[in-house]
Design a protein around this motif. Sequence first.
Motif, PDB file in Angstrom:
ATOM      1  N   VAL A 127       0.809  -1.216   0.000  1.00  0.00           N
ATOM      2  CA  VAL A 127       0.000   0.000   0.000  1.00  0.00           C
ATOM      3  C   VAL A 127       0.842   1.266   0.000  1.00  0.00           C
ATOM      4  CG1 VAL A 127      -1.994  -1.079   1.085  1.00  0.00           C
ATOM      5  CG2 VAL A 127      -0.236  -0.065   2.528  1.00  0.00           C
ATOM      6  N   GLY A 128       2.048   1.199  -0.548  1.00  0.00           N
ATOM      7  CA  GLY A 128       2.824   2.416  -0.685  1.00  0.00           C
ATOM      8  C   GLY A 128       4.138   2.412   0.063  1.00  0.00           C
ATOM      9  N   ARG A 129       4.912   1.364  -0.111  1.00  0.00           N
ATOM     10  CA  ARG A 129       6.236   1.325   0.521  1.00  0.00           C
ATOM     11  C   ARG A 129       7.095   2.513   0.064  1.00  0.00           C
ATOM     12  NH1 ARG A 129       7.787  -4.878  -1.090  1.00  0.00           N
ATOM     13  NH2 ARG A 129       6.225  -5.978   0.148  1.00  0.00           N
ATOM     14  N   PRO A 130       8.020   2.995   0.861  1.00  0.00           N
ATOM     15  CA  PRO A 130       8.328   2.581   2.234  1.00  0.00           C
ATOM     16  C   PRO A 130       7.549   3.350   3.294  1.00  0.00           C
ATOM     17  CG  PRO A 130       9.969   4.151   1.520  1.00  0.00           C
ATOM     18  CD  PRO A 130       9.019   3.982   0.353  1.00  0.00           C
ATOM     19  N   VAL A 131       6.730   4.302   2.868  1.00  0.00           N
ATOM     20  CA  VAL A 131       6.012   5.138   3.840  1.00  0.00           C
ATOM     21  C   VAL A 131       4.896   4.369   4.523  1.00  0.00           C
ATOM     22  CG1 VAL A 131       4.650   7.238   4.123  1.00  0.00           C
ATOM     23  CG2 VAL A 131       6.556   7.191   2.502  1.00  0.00           C
ATOM     24  N   LEU A 132       4.194   3.551   3.781  1.00  0.00           N
ATOM     25  CA  LEU A 132       3.020   2.862   4.298  1.00  0.00           C
ATOM     26  C   LEU A 132       3.290   1.387   4.531  1.00  0.00           C
ATOM     27  CD1 LEU A 132       0.439   4.403   1.808  1.00  0.00           C
ATOM     28  CD2 LEU A 132       1.341   5.376   3.922  1.00  0.00           C
ATOM     29  N   LYS A 133       2.722   0.845   5.562  1.00  0.00           N
ATOM     30  CA  LYS A 133       2.862  -0.576   5.863  1.00  0.00           C
ATOM     31  C   LYS A 133       2.018  -1.411   4.901  1.00  0.00           C
ATOM     32  CE  LYS A 133       3.578  -0.134  10.870  1.00  0.00           C
ATOM     33  NZ  LYS A 133       3.015  -0.512  12.191  1.00  0.00           N
ATOM     34  N   ASP A 134       2.518  -2.615   4.592  1.00  0.00           N
ATOM     35  CA  ASP A 134       1.695  -3.562   3.867  1.00  0.00           C
ATOM     36  C   ASP A 134       0.503  -3.937   4.748  1.00  0.00           C
ATOM     37  OD1 ASP A 134       3.640  -3.500   1.939  1.00  0.00           O
ATOM     38  OD2 ASP A 134       4.501  -5.446   2.455  1.00  0.00           O
ATOM     39  N   ARG A 135      -0.554  -4.404   4.100  1.00  0.00           N
ATOM     40  CA  ARG A 135      -1.733  -4.852   4.828  1.00  0.00           C
ATOM     41  C   ARG A 135      -1.955  -6.339   4.568  1.00  0.00           C
ATOM     42  NH1 ARG A 135      -0.986  -0.705   7.010  1.00  0.00           N
ATOM     43  NH2 ARG A 135      -2.516   0.868   7.624  1.00  0.00           N
ATOM     44  N   THR A 136      -2.276  -7.082   5.619  1.00  0.00           N
ATOM     45  CA  THR A 136      -2.598  -8.501   5.492  1.00  0.00           C
ATOM     46  C   THR A 136      -4.063  -8.702   5.826  1.00  0.00           C
ATOM     47  OG1 THR A 136      -0.349  -9.171   6.077  1.00  0.00           O
ATOM     48  CG2 THR A 136      -2.073 -10.820   6.306  1.00  0.00           C
ATOM     49  N   PHE A 137      -4.774  -9.315   4.886  1.00  0.00           N
ATOM     50  CA  PHE A 137      -6.211  -9.553   5.038  1.00  0.00           C
ATOM     51  C   PHE A 137      -6.460 -11.055   5.195  1.00  0.00           C
ATOM     52  CE2 PHE A 137      -5.859  -5.617   2.699  1.00  0.00           C
ATOM     53  CZ  PHE A 137      -6.893  -4.819   3.155  1.00  0.00           C
ATOM     54  N   PRO A 138      -6.737 -11.538   6.408  1.00  0.00           N
ATOM     55  CA  PRO A 138      -7.146 -12.928   6.567  1.00  0.00           C
ATOM     56  C   PRO A 138      -8.672 -13.032   6.505  1.00  0.00           C
ATOM     57  CG  PRO A 138      -6.546 -11.987   8.694  1.00  0.00           C
ATOM     58  CD  PRO A 138      -6.491 -10.872   7.697  1.00  0.00           C
ATOM     59  N   VAL A 139      -9.181 -13.848   5.587  1.00  0.00           N
ATOM     60  CA  VAL A 139     -10.636 -13.975   5.449  1.00  0.00           C
ATOM     61  C   VAL A 139     -11.049 -15.435   5.351  1.00  0.00           C
ATOM     62  CG1 VAL A 139     -10.968 -11.736   4.330  1.00  0.00           C
ATOM     63  CG2 VAL A 139     -10.568 -13.771   2.921  1.00  0.00           C
ATOM     64  N   LEU A 140     -12.205 -15.721   5.912  1.00  0.00           N
ATOM     65  CA  LEU A 140     -12.879 -17.000   5.678  1.00  0.00           C
ATOM     66  C   LEU A 140     -13.646 -16.840   4.382  1.00  0.00           C
ATOM     67  CD1 LEU A 140     -13.792 -19.816   6.856  1.00  0.00           C
ATOM     68  CD2 LEU A 140     -15.830 -18.587   7.655  1.00  0.00           C
ATOM     69  N   GLN A 141     -13.389 -17.715   3.421  1.00  0.00           N
ATOM     70  CA  GLN A 141     -13.998 -17.557   2.103  1.00  0.00           C
ATOM     71  C   GLN A 141     -14.839 -18.789   1.743  1.00  0.00           C
ATOM     72  OE1 GLN A 141     -11.676 -17.077  -1.845  1.00  0.00           O
ATOM     73  NE2 GLN A 141     -12.050 -15.015  -1.055  1.00  0.00           N
ATOM     74  N   LEU A 142     -16.103 -18.532   1.501  1.00  0.00           N
ATOM     75  CA  LEU A 142     -17.045 -19.577   1.103  1.00  0.00           C
ATOM     76  C   LEU A 142     -17.403 -19.384  -0.355  1.00  0.00           C
ATOM     77  CD1 LEU A 142     -19.243 -21.798   1.676  1.00  0.00           C
ATOM     78  CD2 LEU A 142     -20.785 -19.901   2.220  1.00  0.00           C
ATOM     79  N   SER A 143     -17.345 -20.450  -1.142  1.00  0.00           N
ATOM     80  CA  SER A 143     -17.794 -20.370  -2.529  1.00  0.00           C
ATOM     81  C   SER A 143     -18.690 -21.565  -2.823  1.00  0.00           C
ATOM     82  CB  SER A 143     -16.621 -20.342  -3.512  1.00  0.00           C
ATOM     83  OG  SER A 143     -15.899 -21.558  -3.463  1.00  0.00           O
ATOM     84  N   CYS A 144     -19.627 -21.369  -3.743  1.00  0.00           N
ATOM     85  CA  CYS A 144     -20.537 -22.437  -4.143  1.00  0.00           C
ATOM     86  C   CYS A 144     -21.171 -22.061  -5.472  1.00  0.00           C
ATOM     87  CB  CYS A 144     -21.612 -22.685  -3.087  1.00  0.00           C
ATOM     88  SG  CYS A 144     -22.620 -21.235  -2.694  1.00  0.00           S
ATOM     89  N   ALA A 145     -21.972 -22.956  -6.004  1.00  0.00           N
ATOM     90  CA  ALA A 145     -22.619 -22.704  -7.295  1.00  0.00           C
ATOM     91  C   ALA A 145     -24.000 -23.333  -7.288  1.00  0.00           C
ATOM     92  CB  ALA A 145     -21.774 -23.294  -8.427  1.00  0.00           C
ATOM     93  N   VAL A 146     -24.874 -22.789  -8.119  1.00  0.00           N
ATOM     94  CA  VAL A 146     -26.189 -23.407  -8.305  1.00  0.00           C
ATOM     95  C   VAL A 146     -25.983 -24.784  -8.917  1.00  0.00           C
ATOM     96  CG1 VAL A 146     -28.315 -23.310  -9.679  1.00  0.00           C
ATOM     97  CG2 VAL A 146     -27.529 -21.284  -8.449  1.00  0.00           C
ATOM     98  N   LYS A 147     -26.628 -25.779  -8.356  1.00  0.00           N
ATOM     99  CA  LYS A 147     -26.470 -27.155  -8.826  1.00  0.00           C
ATOM    100  C   LYS A 147     -26.878 -27.269 -10.285  1.00  0.00           C
ATOM    101  CE  LYS A 147     -27.650 -31.923  -7.605  1.00  0.00           C
ATOM    102  NZ  LYS A 147     -28.388 -32.788  -6.659  1.00  0.00           N
ATOM    103  N   GLU A 148     -26.027 -27.882 -11.073  1.00  0.00           N
ATOM    104  CA  GLU A 148     -26.266 -28.004 -12.511  1.00  0.00           C
ATOM    105  C   GLU A 148     -27.592 -28.699 -12.789  1.00  0.00           C
ATOM    106  OE1 GLU A 148     -23.935 -29.629 -16.523  1.00  0.00           O
ATOM    107  OE2 GLU A 148     -22.981 -29.754 -14.544  1.00  0.00           O
TER     108      GLU A 148
END
Length: 380
Positions: A183-204
């Motif tokens: 996010v803008g080294r060296p002035v700005l710190k990197d950001r770490t985003f930990p997320v729970l991610q759910l994916s699915c699809a409509v049944k064919e």
Amino acid sequence: MSSENELGPLVRRWGLPVKQLPSATAGIDELQPFVASILKEAIPFIDTAAPKTPSGAKKLWKSKGSKSSPDSTAKVEIIERVISAKELQAVAAKNGIKAKVEEETWAARLSVHEDAAKKGTASWDEFDHSFRLEHGKTEMAFTPTVIGANEAQRWDCTGIELEEAGQSWDKFSLVVEEMRHKVGRPVLKDRTFPVLQLSCAVKEGTGAPEIFIVSIPVPDFATSDKANLSKEKGAQIAFYASIERIRKLEDGKIEWLLGTASDAAGVLPLWIQDLALPGIIWKDVPLFLGWIAKERGKADAKDSSAPPADSDAKEGTEDAPQVTTEATTEPTATTSDAAAVEETKPEEAAPEVTTSVETSKAAEESKVEATAEGTEGAKV
């Protein structure tokens, strides 16, 4: 106005702590009700942004205009919904949530694309492979600011099928994804985003093709023995919740909808991040379409240079391009970044973004967006 009855406690910017995630050895009996609760909350929420029926109206969302790019033949509509702290406090109290409660600004983008593997658009198979099957790798490949991605945890969702919102769902995937953004080294710190991610699809065979992806922050994931990027020394944890819906329309076109609320957790006030967000999230559309066009070009070049079937050339001498874990060049474009100058001291940033008293809201938003676009930012 929204009502607390339609708001749930799961897909919120405050996220889910590690202790509320399924156990590492969870089977279908534990996982099915868990993913069902996420779908039950997420589907109706994002459906208000782009109703599936003509009678549905975007009463809860405000238009923020549209954007266009040479890399996309489709325009991108931008809309916004603000959920008050009072509404969210009611949700938190009802569900025993002790997290800090603040107003949530959700920004969404909506675009409709021709189903074709050609410049300016993408085919259904390309959307499905990129976002349902290879979401983390794809995001890292086309997002200039992503410098690291790690699938930290995965649950076995084999056999899970659900009925929700009048549709049958299968092909479930549930993972914790860690992603690090520059996010803008060296002035700005990197950001770490930990997320729970759910994916699915409509049944064919049960309805029109549709992909659904939900991301929920896991704010304390660094405490998990599965964590990697989140527990790196000096890691600055940031948060985003998002809901993504990709579906085939009756005319054969593909509708791509994504809504998100985020907090980069820097010193830049959240209200400034929220002002910038609607004017920034749309850029993922041309970024993805530009990237997928280049990938097609690489594949075509590889096919055209391949030896004939009866050639003595060894098989496998050319491999498909690999996704790396570090960006090799400085990005030339900014993507979905609502926190471009978060480490800038407030007094230094003030000339760019604190003119709301003297100017109209439109002028203020323009200045905030320009400030955000002038630096490298985090995916939200």
